[in-house]
Design a protein around this motif. Sequence first.
Motif, PDB file in Angstrom:
ATOM      1  N   GLU A 180      13.703  33.261 -14.313  1.00 57.44           N
ATOM      2  CA  GLU A 180      14.499  32.519 -15.408  1.00 57.44           C
ATOM      3  C   GLU A 180      13.764  31.124 -15.744  1.00 57.44           C
ATOM      4  O   GLU A 180      13.660  30.635 -16.973  1.00 57.44           O
ATOM      5  N   ALA A 181      13.496  30.711 -14.493  1.00 55.35           N
ATOM      6  CA  ALA A 181      12.807  29.170 -14.826  1.00 55.35           C
ATOM      7  C   ALA A 181      11.654  29.389 -15.525  1.00 55.35           C
ATOM      8  O   ALA A 181      10.979  28.619 -16.391  1.00 55.35           O
ATOM      9  N   ALA A 182      10.595  30.407 -15.220  1.00 56.95           N
ATOM     10  CA  ALA A 182       9.398  30.722 -15.812  1.00 56.95           C
ATOM     11  C   ALA A 182       9.576  30.808 -17.489  1.00 56.95           C
ATOM     12  O   ALA A 182       8.832  30.587 -18.310  1.00 56.95           O
ATOM     13  N   GLN A 183      10.521  31.517 -17.882  1.00 51.52           N
ATOM     14  CA  GLN A 183      10.966  32.165 -19.177  1.00 51.52           C
ATOM     15  C   GLN A 183      11.540  30.704 -19.850  1.00 51.52           C
ATOM     16  O   GLN A 183      11.651  30.772 -21.129  1.00 51.52           O
ATOM     17  N   SER A 184      11.790  29.702 -19.019  1.00 50.46           N
ATOM     18  CA  SER A 184      12.058  28.454 -19.804  1.00 50.46           C
ATOM     19  C   SER A 184      10.661  27.657 -20.404  1.00 50.46           C
ATOM     20  O   SER A 184      10.835  26.715 -21.114  1.00 50.46           O
ATOM     21  N   ILE A 185       9.627  28.090 -19.946  1.00 47.79           N
ATOM     22  CA  ILE A 185       8.508  27.662 -20.573  1.00 47.79           C
ATOM     23  C   ILE A 185       8.028  28.582 -21.420  1.00 47.79           C
ATOM     24  O   ILE A 185       7.398  29.758 -21.423  1.00 47.79           O
ATOM     25  N   PRO A 186       8.098  28.412 -23.103  1.00 46.32           N
ATOM     26  CA  PRO A 186       7.637  29.558 -24.008  1.00 46.32           C
ATOM     27  C   PRO A 186       6.135  29.612 -24.181  1.00 46.32           C
ATOM     28  O   PRO A 186       5.425  28.770 -23.844  1.00 46.32           O
ATOM     29  N   MET A 187       5.600  30.953 -23.754  1.00 44.45           N
ATOM     30  CA  MET A 187       4.146  31.126 -24.246  1.00 44.45           C
ATOM     31  C   MET A 187       4.115  32.771 -24.456  1.00 44.45           C
ATOM     32  O   MET A 187       4.881  33.559 -23.916  1.00 44.45           O
ATOM     33  N   ILE A 188       3.369  33.199 -25.495  1.00 43.30           N
ATOM     34  CA  ILE A 188       3.278  34.459 -25.989  1.00 43.30           C
ATOM     35  C   ILE A 188       2.175  35.323 -24.928  1.00 43.30           C
ATOM     36  O   ILE A 188       1.266  34.516 -24.386  1.00 43.30           O
ATOM     37  N   TRP A 189       2.446  36.271 -24.454  1.00 44.74           N
ATOM     38  CA  TRP A 189       1.609  37.252 -23.986  1.00 44.74           C
ATOM     39  C   TRP A 189       1.243  36.766 -22.528  1.00 44.74           C
ATOM     40  O   TRP A 189       0.067  37.106 -22.126  1.00 44.74           O
ATOM     41  N   ASN A 190       1.887  35.632 -21.846  1.00 39.25           N
ATOM     42  CA  ASN A 190       1.444  35.040 -20.588  1.00 39.25           C
ATOM     43  C   ASN A 190       0.121  34.387 -20.702  1.00 39.25           C
ATOM     44  O   ASN A 190      -0.651  34.598 -19.449  1.00 39.25           O
ATOM     45  N   VAL A 191      -0.260  33.913 -21.773  1.00 38.64           N
ATOM     46  CA  VAL A 191      -1.757  33.123 -21.929  1.00 38.64           C
ATOM     47  C   VAL A 191      -1.980  32.226 -20.991  1.00 38.64           C
ATOM     48  O   VAL A 191      -2.966  32.107 -20.511  1.00 38.64           O
ATOM     49  N   ASP A 192      -0.956  31.468 -20.757  1.00 41.46           N
ATOM     50  CA  ASP A 192      -1.063  30.307 -19.730  1.00 41.46           C
ATOM     51  C   ASP A 192      -1.229  30.800 -18.409  1.00 41.46           C
ATOM     52  O   ASP A 192      -2.010  30.093 -17.418  1.00 41.46           O
ATOM     53  N   VAL A 193      -0.706  32.070 -18.072  1.00 39.95           N
ATOM     54  CA  VAL A 193      -1.227  32.522 -16.606  1.00 39.95           C
ATOM     55  C   VAL A 193      -2.802  32.964 -16.620  1.00 39.95           C
ATOM     56  O   VAL A 193      -3.542  32.674 -15.342  1.00 39.95           O
ATOM     57  N   ALA A 194      -3.522  32.834 -17.527  1.00 41.41           N
ATOM     58  CA  ALA A 194      -5.001  32.906 -17.556  1.00 41.41           C
ATOM     59  C   ALA A 194      -5.563  31.686 -16.801  1.00 41.41           C
ATOM     60  O   ALA A 194      -6.569  31.919 -16.296  1.00 41.41           O
ATOM     61  N   LEU A 195      -5.108  30.487 -16.897  1.00 45.59           N
ATOM     62  CA  LEU A 195      -5.508  29.354 -16.463  1.00 45.59           C
ATOM     63  C   LEU A 195      -5.438  29.703 -14.906  1.00 45.59           C
ATOM     64  O   LEU A 195      -6.509  28.849 -14.125  1.00 45.59           O
ATOM     65  N   MET A 196      -4.453  30.531 -14.187  1.00 49.19           N
ATOM     66  CA  MET A 196      -4.957  30.633 -12.589  1.00 49.19           C
ATOM     67  C   MET A 196      -5.445  32.042 -12.793  1.00 49.19           C
ATOM     68  O   MET A 196      -6.474  31.901 -11.616  1.00 49.19           O
ATOM     69  N   ALA A 197      -5.265  33.008 -13.353  1.00 46.55           N
ATOM     70  CA  ALA A 197      -6.046  34.364 -13.311  1.00 46.55           C
ATOM     71  C   ALA A 197      -7.656  34.059 -13.186  1.00 46.55           C
ATOM     72  O   ALA A 197      -8.490  34.607 -12.454  1.00 46.55           O
ATOM     73  N   ILE A 198      -8.052  33.092 -14.165  1.00 50.22           N
ATOM     74  CA  ILE A 198      -9.502  32.898 -14.460  1.00 50.22           C
ATOM     75  C   ILE A 198     -10.123  32.437 -12.987  1.00 50.22           C
ATOM     76  O   ILE A 198     -11.326  32.723 -12.788  1.00 50.22           O
ATOM     77  N   VAL A 199      -9.463  31.695 -12.230  1.00 49.10           N
ATOM     78  CA  VAL A 199      -9.917  31.172 -10.935  1.00 49.10           C
ATOM     79  C   VAL A 199     -10.204  32.121  -9.930  1.00 49.10           C
ATOM     80  O   VAL A 199     -11.411  32.271  -9.508  1.00 49.10           O
ATOM     81  N   TYR A 200      -9.332  33.236 -10.131  1.00 60.54           N
ATOM     82  CA  TYR A 200      -9.660  34.536  -9.033  1.00 60.54           C
ATOM     83  C   TYR A 200     -10.678  35.221  -9.585  1.00 60.54           C
ATOM     84  O   TYR A 200     -11.617  35.735  -8.987  1.00 60.54           O
ATOM     85  N   PHE A 201     -10.789  35.371 -10.984  1.00 58.89           N
ATOM     86  CA  PHE A 201     -11.775  36.089 -11.739  1.00 58.89           C
ATOM     87  C   PHE A 201     -13.070  35.423 -11.570  1.00 58.89           C
ATOM     88  O   PHE A 201     -14.224  36.213 -11.223  1.00 58.89           O
ATOM     89  N   ALA A 202     -13.265  34.234 -11.583  1.00 65.81           N
ATOM     90  CA  ALA A 202     -14.491  33.326 -11.201  1.00 65.81           C
ATOM     91  C   ALA A 202     -14.826  33.632  -9.552  1.00 65.81           C
ATOM     92  O   ALA A 202     -16.072  33.587  -9.411  1.00 65.81           O
ATOM     93  N   ILE A 203     -13.996  33.657  -8.919  1.00 57.79           N
ATOM     94  CA  ILE A 203     -14.312  33.957  -7.429  1.00 57.79           C
ATOM     95  C   ILE A 203     -14.940  35.247  -7.246  1.00 57.79           C
ATOM     96  O   ILE A 203     -16.113  35.356  -6.503  1.00 57.79           O
ATOM     97  N   GLY A 204     -14.545  36.366  -7.910  1.00 57.72           N
ATOM     98  CA  GLY A 204     -15.049  37.674  -8.187  1.00 57.72           C
ATOM     99  C   GLY A 204     -16.609  37.469  -8.498  1.00 57.72           C
ATOM    100  O   GLY A 204     -17.480  37.958  -7.885  1.00 57.72           O
ATOM    101  N   TYR A 205     -16.697  36.816  -9.621  1.00 61.78           N
ATOM    102  CA  TYR A 205     -18.003  36.713 -10.338  1.00 61.78           C
ATOM    103  C   TYR A 205     -19.024  35.807  -9.499  1.00 61.78           C
ATOM    104  O   TYR A 205     -20.150  36.215  -9.440  1.00 61.78           O
TER     105      TYR A 205
END
Length: 351
Positions: free
Chosen positions: A177-202
């Motif tokens: 519920e708390a996360a849904q209080s922050i509007p964002m289409i398609w969870n694009v904002d989670v890419a800010l975190m995911a890209i760090v893990y992605f980069a660690i793999g690369y």
Amino acid sequence: MMKKRITWVDITKGFLMILVVIGHYPGELEFPLAKYIYWFHMPAFFILSGLFFKPILDKKDIKLMVYKRFMQLIFPYLFFLASITFVRYGMEMFSGNWDLTWYLNDLWTLAIGGRFIRGAYGVFWFVTTLFFTYLLFMWLTTYFNRMKQFIILGLFYVIAHFESIIAMQVISGKPSEAAQSIPMIWNVDVALMAIVYFAIGYYFKELWMDISKRWMGIAVFLSATAVLIDNYHIIDYRLSMKFLRYEHLILDLVIPISFTIVLVGCFQLLAEKLSLNWLRKIEKHSLSIMYLHIFADIILNDYFTYGLIGYTTIGIFIPIIVSILIKKWLPHGTILLGGFSIKKEKTSIPT
């Protein structure tokens, strides 16, 4: 050597897909298994995705690569979204729901996607996040040198945690519920975190391709320590990328990476001694499993009673059957399952 690498990657992803299914089991687990699964299974997918990222050498290829990733990720996403919705709405109408407002509200929620769609669509956020993570990392590696890449990634990591703190501590309440209080289409904002893990793999490709005994030992120690101190309530670590729950700047790197190293290292050793073809087959149908395992349970749990093993079996084998049927009977079935490929010399992108 390349064949061996592909083998362990396939079986690791197959095992991770089983963990995804188990993690969505609607019943109670005696052991806090789901909690520990969430510590690393989604970061591991992003790490393994980053492992095979190929930087753009010619900026003219950017449009082509965006098109390719769209067809591999978003096109199947839209297909499964429409297919599940079609069946859901048929079930709703059959049960007597003819409320137009309900359907319009539901369609609006599906359009926003990400953390706002639940139930049968519980894992759809991952694909859209992965798509934007890829685009963001492609932009990063194309237009910035290595030092600037690290600086920008650090800023992304801090911004992601700042957003998480706002959701989890300022807004507070249930994480969903708390996360849904922050509007964002398609969870694009989670890419800010995911890209760090992605980069660690690369960036650490050499480490991942052949986990050394030294790194394996360090990772086992850190993973075991994390479980131990969590068991004794010294920490209460939680990680949910979908719902913006990452609040520890250090632990959000140490714990997911340690667990992933252990997992990858184990499967690299196993791949040398065992074929584990059953895990490779699961990975082959992973897209269908990801999209359909929750929906399969929703349809069948009114007619059958089963526990974790039954849920996991249904969540794996029914989507595999559907995947085989899609590939065999539907036009362009391979593309609908993410198997799109492109040859530059024979293919052009419509403008």
